[in-house]
Scaffold this active site. Structure first.
Site, PDB file in Angstrom:
ATOM      1  N   HIS B  63       0.835  -1.213   0.000  1.00 63.54           N
ATOM      2  CA  HIS B  63       0.000   0.000   0.000  1.00 63.54           C
ATOM      3  C   HIS B  63       0.866   1.258   0.000  1.00 63.54           C
ATOM      4  O   HIS B  63       1.530   1.567   0.974  1.00 63.54           O
ATOM      5  CB  HIS B  63      -1.000   0.022   1.156  1.00 63.54           C
ATOM      6  CG  HIS B  63      -0.428  -0.273   2.515  1.00 63.54           C
ATOM      7  ND1 HIS B  63      -0.018   0.707   3.376  1.00 63.54           N
ATOM      8  CD2 HIS B  63      -0.219  -1.444   3.155  1.00 63.54           C
ATOM      9  CE1 HIS B  63       0.414   0.147   4.505  1.00 63.54           C
ATOM     10  NE2 HIS B  63       0.308  -1.167   4.387  1.00 63.54           N
ATOM     11  N   HIS B 182      -7.528  -0.660   7.336  1.00 57.52           N
ATOM     12  CA  HIS B 182      -6.959   0.153   8.408  1.00 57.52           C
ATOM     13  C   HIS B 182      -7.896  -0.011   9.602  1.00 57.52           C
ATOM     14  O   HIS B 182      -8.971   0.585   9.651  1.00 57.52           O
ATOM     15  CB  HIS B 182      -6.886   1.612   7.957  1.00 57.52           C
ATOM     16  CG  HIS B 182      -6.567   2.586   9.049  1.00 57.52           C
ATOM     17  ND1 HIS B 182      -5.509   2.418   9.906  1.00 57.52           N
ATOM     18  CD2 HIS B 182      -7.185   3.732   9.430  1.00 57.52           C
ATOM     19  CE1 HIS B 182      -5.483   3.431  10.764  1.00 57.52           C
ATOM     20  NE2 HIS B 182      -6.492   4.233  10.509  1.00 57.52           N
ATOM     21  N   ASP B 308       4.467   2.154   4.373  1.00 54.03           N
ATOM     22  CA  ASP B 308       3.291   2.988   4.666  1.00 54.03           C
ATOM     23  C   ASP B 308       3.538   4.418   4.165  1.00 54.03           C
ATOM     24  O   ASP B 308       3.367   5.395   4.886  1.00 54.03           O
ATOM     25  CB  ASP B 308       2.951   2.982   6.155  1.00 54.03           C
ATOM     26  CG  ASP B 308       1.512   3.473   6.388  1.00 54.03           C
ATOM     27  OD1 ASP B 308       0.674   3.255   5.505  1.00 54.03           O
ATOM     28  OD2 ASP B 308       1.254   4.093   7.437  1.00 54.03           O
TER      29      ASP B 308
END
Lengths: 324, 433
Positions: B63, B182, B308
């Protein structure tokens, strides 16, 4: 007690951001300086000239009447020029960043910036970007050093702070006054107990060296001083207690409660008070109340802080001009 | 035929030889063979000397925030692809939380089109789970799969509605795609800026309790069990989540998770600086949580590491802490921060670290990456484990510089990155530019 000469030369640094950063000696030096301003003012000193030529900017990004007025008056009483700047909201709502606003004002020739902001750390951000000295006049729920200093001055005029047992009552979670008082009082040797609804006292606050209580009536007989913090309705983001009536019932300072406390209980309230919530009018206007004395002391404490920061700035400037 | 020989390195391939001296032969962009021992003299090939270095598959990041379309001041797909290879990442999946959101065929086609124009890492789109990332209606997941969406996520916006999450896990399961979530309960985290604990109390900053993550992770795992869907939890940070994951994996559920290196290196005490560069979501936690997350990496509960990457134009961070956006620009510091957090204290071996950076995430995305097996794309990273580097954010390939590590010196550097057998990053050449 620190001698007068030591007090006069004691530095509190370039900025005053919080009492957590100060030593006991520095706090005592500020209180001593405030005391000497009190004497000078009471002996008929109208406008002093200690800070002639110094420009103090009051940057208030959060509504405030009392603190801003107190700072303006304090600065002018010791000869400084003041400029007031108020703006609501944050960087986002204005389009210009908060730091840019401060830099613009500094560029007009400002020596000291007094900053009130709703965000913790906002004065610290200014201190990183500005050449001017920064004085924190309240940053969100973090610190409000001059308020705690004036509370301590008010106590010290009546009792020794070392060994004193002080209760901070009310909304501890959202209170910058509580945090600064805890740092200051602990450094000067007081015992501190925080008292209020469990929703308004973070459990981890014990790591700051204080006790937690939820029953005001239980602790009242054993404390020398209560500081009744305002319920910060505007900072609460949900239901922290069922009703104002229940809060006042459990934690409001009434004449009945004052009677059950120790003789000579010192009652402080940083204001603006919600009469009938944190304390009843009878207590606010009663013999134990030091509320008006706090307001006057606020002026002396702010005169002291401004003059110590201005002194530091002069010394730094002098060193820069005359490299050793 | 074009031949390339990466000679005399220590080859670490999670799907093959680990920790073995030898050379890697690449032919026409694909891995041809691993040749143990000293490099053969008789092969006619262009040579890259990797002596003293580790040769590993290129990293995979599940991601990555790219900004494009809509937030090109932060990052573009092109700049992210270049930043990635500087960090050793050769395959990445983009977050769909752009403007417009990648929640339909056209959005995914745009990401693929932009990615095809640029050198650098291989870029794959993640599709949004819900239309507009509003958490209300499922996006056109089937059509997004057809365009090449490798996973589904609503980015940093949690899917609050359990019914929607349940249906999303069932529906994506039909295409064997994972949902990257998340995990945080919105009501417990809204307006929070840091971990809730002693530090938040001291600093007067709004806290986000660990329970906000634990509760959502528990819900998600229960829904994964109910539906049989594939669940991947992004950047887990709490001891509670690690415990829940460990139990779920022991029961054989398809549940995976990743962590980012800055969560291992920094604890919540750094917030005392009030520096917005430390403001990340989820928040930097206290040391007891950090220890639990590291234990989760060590015992295989957590199988992936992600940078991240959340690039943000610096003016967005030059504001008050409560209004500053969350995120760290992480791609280019990923390896060296992992080395400091995991290799230097002895928590992981190089082979274990590389597994978390390669096959772990490749398995989540079902990508044919993270391997040096014969026939695989020659996506390779050459690492000098002893080289000292000083982070200079001004030289980032990313458009953003929001790193708290600027000026810090680390050990462990990506010296060369190859995608499809072509060198797309060369640290020494880059230093001379």
């Amino acid at each position: 007690m620190t001698s007068a000469t030591q007090t006069d030369t004691m530095s509190i640094g370039r900025h005053l951001l919080g009492l957590e950063d100060l030593s006991a000696e520095q706090i005592v030096a500020i209180l001593d300086r405030a005391e000497s301003y009190r004497r000078r003012m009471e002996n008929g000193g109208g406008r002093l000239d200690d800070l002639n030529g110094v420009v103090v900017a009051n940057l208030f990004f959060e509504p405030s009447t009392r603190t801003r007025t107190s700072f303006s008056l304090a600065a002018r009483r010791i000869g400084a020029d003041t400029v007031d700047f108020s703006a609501g909201g944050s960087s986002l709502s204005k389009g210009e960043t908060f730091v840019d606003t401060a830099l613009t004002i500094e560029a007009m020739g400002v020596d000291l910036v007094v900053c009130r902001h709703r965000t913790p750390g906002a004065p610290h951000l200014l201190a990183r970007h500005l050449q001017a000295g920064v004085l924190n006049a309240g940053d969100g729920t973090h610190e409000h050093p001059t308020q705690a200093l004036l509370d301590m001055l008010t106590i010290r005029q009546r009792r020794d702070i070392a060994g004193l047992r002080v209760a901070l009552v009310g909304d501890i979670r959202h209170s910058r006054v509580a945090r600064s008082n805890i740092h200051g009082l602990k450094k000067l040797g007081a015992d501190v107990v925080v008292c209020g609804p469990a929703t308004l006292i973070p459990r981890s606050i014990t790591q700051m060296g204080v006790e937690i209580a939820h029953d005001l009536d239980e602790i009242l007989p054993e404390v020398d001083c209560v500081n009744l913090l305002r319920v910060q309705f505007e900072r609460q983001r949900g239901a922290f207690f069922p009703s104002i009536e229940e809060y006042a019932h459990l934690f409001g300072m009434t004449a009945e409660r004052v009677r059950r406390a120790r003789d000579g209980l010192l009652v402080l309230a940083p204001g603006p008070i919600n009469r009938g919530v944190e304390l009843t009018p009878e207590v606010a206007d009663g013999p134990n109340s030091l509320i008006l004395s706090q307001v006057t002391n606020g002026l002396y404490v702010r005169m002291a802080c401004l003059s110590m920061l201005a002194q530091q700035r002069r010394q730094t400037a002098a060193r820069r001009e005359q490299p050793a | 035929m074009h031949r390339l020989l990466i000679t005399d390195g220590t080859v670490i391939d999670p799907s093959g030889p680990t920790d073995e001296r030898g050379s890697l032969l690449i032919e026409d962009g694909r891995i041809a063979a691993f040749l143990p021992g000293p490099a053969p003299e008789d092969i006619d090939a262009e040579r890259i000397d990797a002596s003293g270095c580790i040769v590993a598959p290129g990293f995979v990041d599940t991601h990555v925030g790219v900004g494009e379309p809509g937030f090109e001041e932060d990052e573009t797909i092109a700049s992210a692809a270049l930043a990635a290879v500087a960090g050793g990442v050769t395959s990445l999946a983009t977050l769909p939380s752009t403007n417009p959101v990648v929640d339909n065929r056209g959005g995914a086609e745009f990401v693929r089109h932009q990615a095809a124009q640029v050198p650098g890492a291989r870029v794959y789109p993640c599709g949004a789970v819900t239309q507009g990332i509003r958490g209300e209606h499922l996006a056109e997941i089937g059509q997004l799969v057809e365009i090449g969406a490798v996973a589904f996520t609503d980015g940093k916006t949690p899917i609050a509605n359990a019914e929607i999450m349940r249906r999303a896990l069932e529906y994506t399961g039909m295409f064997d795609r994972a949902i990257l979530h998340h995990a945080v309960v919105p009501e417990l985290s809204e307006t929070g800026v840091m971990h809730e604990g002693f530090q938040s109390t001291r600093l007067g900053l709004r806290g986000i309790p660990a329970a906000a993550e634990d509760i959502m992770a528990g819900r998600d795992i229960a829904l994964a069990e109910l539906t049989g869907g594939r669940l991947h939890l992004m950047t887990v940070t709490t001891s509670g989540t690690v415990d829940l994951l460990r139990k779920a994996r022991e029961r054989g559920l398809s549940v995976t998770a990743d962590v980012a290196p800055h969560y291992l290196l920094l604890d919540d005490s750094v917030m005392a600086t009030f520096d917005t560069l430390y403001k990340v979501m989820p928040p930097l936690r206290s040391s007891d949580h950090i220890d639990a997350v590291i234990a989760g990496l060590r015992d295989g509960t957590i199988t992936c590491i992600s940078a991240d990457h959340q690039p943000l134009a610096i003016e967005k961070k030059a504001v008050e802490l409560d209004v500053a956006p969350f995120g760290i620009c992480g791609l280019e510091t990923m390896l060296c921060t992992c080395v400091r957090a995991l290799i230097e204290p002895g928590h992981l071996s190089w082979a274990e670290l590389i597994r978390c950076l390669t096959v772990g995430p490749a398995d989540v995305l079902k990508l044919p990456a993270g391997t040096l097996a014969s026939g695989a794309h020659a996506d390779v990273v050459v690492i000098d484990p002893n080289r000292e580097i000083t982070i200079d954010a001004a030289r980032f390939r990313s458009r953003s510089r929001n790193t708290p590590f600027d000026g810090d010196t680390f050990r462990g550097a990506v010296v060369k990155t190859l995608v499809g057998g072509t060198v797309v990053y060369d640290r020494d050449a880059a230093a001379q530019q």
